[in-house]
Every structure is written in structure tokens, then in C-alpha cells.
Design a protein around this motif. Structure first.
Motif, PDB file in Angstrom:
ATOM      1  N   SER A 221       0.859  -1.182  -0.361  1.00 18.13           N
ATOM      2  CA  SER A 221      -0.054  -0.067  -0.072  1.00 18.13           C
ATOM      3  C   SER A 221       0.850   1.218  -0.106  1.00 18.13           C
TER       4      SER A 221
ATOM      5  N   ASN B 115      -1.286   6.267  -2.634  1.00 17.34           N
ATOM      6  CA  ASN B 115      -2.608   5.427  -2.726  1.00 17.34           C
ATOM      7  C   ASN B 115      -3.619   6.127  -1.649  1.00 17.34           C
TER       8      ASN B 115
ATOM      9  N   TYR C 175     -14.613   5.418  -4.080  1.00 15.49           N
ATOM     10  CA  TYR C 175     -14.122   4.436  -3.116  1.00 15.49           C
ATOM     11  C   TYR C 175     -14.866   4.459  -1.857  1.00 15.49           C
TER      12      TYR C 175
ATOM     13  N   LEU D  98     -14.156  -4.081  -6.285  1.00 13.82           N
ATOM     14  CA  LEU D  98     -12.976  -3.061  -6.713  1.00 13.82           C
ATOM     15  C   LEU D  98     -11.452  -3.708  -6.175  1.00 13.82           C
ATOM     16  N   ILE D  99     -11.570  -4.251  -5.035  1.00  9.59           N
ATOM     17  CA  ILE D  99     -10.154  -4.824  -4.802  1.00  9.59           C
ATOM     18  C   ILE D  99      -9.629  -5.893  -5.834  1.00  9.59           C
TER      19      ILE D  99
ATOM     20  N   ASP E 120     -10.750  -6.249  -8.911  1.00 10.06           N
ATOM     21  CA  ASP E 120     -10.413  -5.358 -10.161  1.00 10.06           C
ATOM     22  C   ASP E 120      -8.860  -5.031  -9.812  1.00 10.06           C
ATOM     23  N   GLN E 121      -8.450  -4.320  -8.962  1.00  9.84           N
ATOM     24  CA  GLN E 121      -7.399  -3.722  -8.776  1.00  9.84           C
ATOM     25  C   GLN E 121      -6.179  -4.798  -8.930  1.00  9.84           C
TER      26      GLN E 121
ATOM     27  N   ALA F 285      -6.898  -4.213 -13.125  1.00 13.84           N
ATOM     28  CA  ALA F 285      -5.922  -2.871 -13.275  1.00 13.84           C
ATOM     29  C   ALA F 285      -4.433  -3.381 -13.142  1.00 13.84           C
TER      30      ALA F 285
ATOM     31  N   ASN G  32      -2.926  -3.429 -10.371  1.00  8.13           N
ATOM     32  CA  ASN G  32      -2.444  -2.418  -9.479  1.00  8.13           C
ATOM     33  C   ASN G  32      -2.442  -2.733  -8.073  1.00  8.13           C
ATOM     34  N   TRP G  33      -1.537  -3.585  -7.840  1.00  2.00           N
ATOM     35  CA  TRP G  33      -1.442  -4.089  -6.319  1.00  2.00           C
ATOM     36  C   TRP G  33      -1.457  -2.970  -5.098  1.00  2.00           C
TER      37      TRP G  33
ATOM     38  N   MET H  30      -2.744  -0.304  -4.984  1.00  5.12           N
ATOM     39  CA  MET H  30      -3.947   0.390  -4.815  1.00  5.12           C
ATOM     40  C   MET H  30      -4.838  -0.785  -4.230  1.00  5.12           C
ATOM     41  N   GLY H  31      -4.808  -2.056  -4.598  1.00  5.88           N
ATOM     42  CA  GLY H  31      -5.846  -2.866  -4.040  1.00  5.88           C
ATOM     43  C   GLY H  31      -5.283  -3.318  -2.461  1.00  5.88           C
TER      44      GLY H  31
END
Length: 290
Positions: free
Chosen positions: A41, A58, A68, A247-248, A250-251, A255, A257-258, A260-261
Motif C-alpha cells: 500500500s 494511494n 472508493y 474493487l479490490i 479488479d485492482q 488493473a 495495481n497491487w 491500490m488493491g
């Protein structure tokens, strides 16, 4: 004194040896992986690689992105709703199993547990089949001339998600409630009746306080499972019904995008940790009062 000290040392060594395996297991397969995950993060993404320079980007993006916050609040509301519905449905079932079902109780408990033997996905698709425009429910309503055309709002809505998750998590509420209600002595309920207490007064002053441990355990399980779910919103919800788990996912997936997840996981863990701490505090108060 030396023997007493030696005995205490042996007991502590025995306890340490007993706990070494589960603590080691939790450390290696849970604490370390989740620590590595959450550490992402404070990193950022420079596609296609991760930039491991510490940053708070983030966290700023989380608080500055209304989507979010809105999805997190929606997820909490959905989890509270599912938990409340599970309590309302599970309490009478658990009480009946514990205090009224004398014959075939084991069969009834088996029927409560039986849905857990089937795949989670199978139960989700079963609800999709049931609620769809060509599903069983719409077909019955049209056959009975209750509606002229299929009801489209039954599927791909927040109500479909709530209905499915309430059904899926209901056993996790029934079982802990049944366990604590079954331990309440029948003589205690009879004494309350003999003293002139009605059913509601008996429930409020006797049953509900004694059922609190099971209620807290079932609520924590149901709330936590709902907070982290992303399959039901994906398959049963509409575009405006996504939850934080989606959302998690998808990140980490689409995406890629670890960081942001991992950031989106933190508020979920904080909420669940607060509930767990509150549950343990109430449990400690119950033990002190007892």
C-alpha cells in the motif's frame, strides 16, 4: 521454592511447545503473507512494474476519490443489512431447534448444514436462475397471472445480492446461536414463566443476554464474509451495486495495481478489527458478570 519454580518453568515450556506449531503456522501462512500484501500500500505502480519507493499516493487517492468512499459505505450498509436479516431469521430457527425440536433434531441440524456442502458458486447461480426474467419465480408469477411480464428488478439489483448472501451465510448465524441457546437450562425459562414473565419479557431478560456470545460470533462471521464478498455483486448486482471486494479484485486483476488493491484492503481490515475488538470486549464483560 526451587521445585515450585522448576514446575512452573516446565509448564511454561510445555505450553510454548504446544503453541509453537499453530503460532508458526499462522505466522508463515497468514501473518507474513498479509504483511507483505499490506506493505504494497505504500508503493506505487509505474506500469508494467511496481515502484518500491515509499509513498502515500494511494492513501491520498483513496480519500480523494468519491467512488472508493461511496462503495465502502455501500458495502458496510449491505453487510449490516445481511447481518440483521440473518439474525431475524436465525433466532427463531435456533430457538426452536434448541428448545422445541425433540424429535429429529439431528436431521434438522443436518438440513441447516447441508447447503454448505454445495459450492458457493452453485448457490449463486441457483439464485440467478431463480430470479432471472426467465427464471422460476418470474415464470410462476406469469403462470399465476400475477404479473403480465417478467419483473426485471429481481435480478441485477442490490436486493438480489442481499437475498442471496442472507441465504448463503444463514447457517453461520444459526449454528453459534443454537449452541448457546441449547445450553440455557429449561428450568430457567420455566422459572421466568412461573414468576409471571411473558414471552417477550422472558426473551428480553433471560434468553437474549444469555444468547449474546452466539449472537456476537454469528454476527461477526456474517458481517466479515459479506464485507469481503465480490462474487455475488459481480453475478447478481447491477452496475451501481458493486462492493469493495469487487474493487479490490479488479485492482489485483484487471488493473494490475497491487498497491491500490492493498490500500483498499486496509479500511476493510480496520472495520472488521474494530468489530472483533468490540465482540471480545463484550465477551469479557459477560464472563466478568458471570
Amino acid at each position: 521454592m526451587m521445585e515450585s519454580t522448576h514446575g512452573r518453568s516446565r509448564r511454561w515450556l510445555g505450553l510454548a511447545a504446544l503453541l509453537a506449531l499453530p503460532i508458526g503456522w499462522m505466522t508463515v501462512f497468514y501473518l507474513i503473507p498479509i504483511g507483505v500484501l499490506l506493505a504494497h500500500s505504500i508503493f506505487s505502480v509505474k506500469y508494467p512494474d511496481i515502484d518500491y519507493s515509499p509513498t502515500l499516493t494511494n492513501f491520498k487517492a483513496f480519500f480523494q476519490t468519491p467512488l472508493y468512499i461511496r462503495v465502502l459505505l455501500r458495502t458496510v450498509l449491505m453487510a449490516v443489512t445481511v447481518t440483521a436479516l440473518c439474525i431475524l431469521l436465525a433466532f427463531p430457527v435456533s430457538f426452536w431447534l434448541a428448545k422445541r425440536a425433540r424429535k429429529h433434531r439431528e436431521l434438522m441440524l443436518f438440513l441447516v448444514i447441508f447447503p454448505l456442502w454445495s459450492s458457493y458458486l452453485i448457490r449463486i447461480f441457483a439464485w440467478k436462475t431463480l430470479l432471472g426474467t426467465s427464471g422460476i419465480l418470474n415464470s410462476f408469477l406469469q403462470w399465476a397471472h400475477i404479473v403480465d411480464e417478467p419483473l426485471s428488478f429481481l435480478l441485477y439489483s442490490k436486493w438480489a445480492i442481499i437475498l442471496a448472501l442472507t441465504h448463503i451465510w444463514l447457517p453461520f448465524m444459526i449454528l453459534p446461536l443454537y449452541t448457546v441457546l441449547d445450553r440455557i437450562p429449561d428450568a430457567l425459562l420455566e422459572a421466568a414463566t412461573d414468576l409471571g414473565a411473558g414471552w417477550f419479557a422472558t426473551f428480553r431478560t433471560v434468553v437474549l443476554p444469555l444468547a449474546r456470545p452466539g449472537l456476537l460470533a454469528g454476527s461477526l462471521a456474517t458481517f466479515s464474509l459479506t464485507m469481503g464478498d465480490y462474487i455475488a455483486p459481480t453475478l447478481l448486482g447491477g452496475p451501481g451495486d458493486q462492493m469493495i471486494g469487487k474493487l479490490i479484485a479488479d485492482q489485483f486483476g484487471v488493473a494490475n495495481n497491487w498497491p491500490m488493491g492493498a490500500t483498499l484492503i486496509i479500511p476493510v481490515l480496520l472495520i472488521i478489527s474494530v468489530l472483533l475488538w468490540t465482540s471480545n470486549r463484550f465477551g469479557a464483560m459477560d464472563r466478568t458478570a458471570a
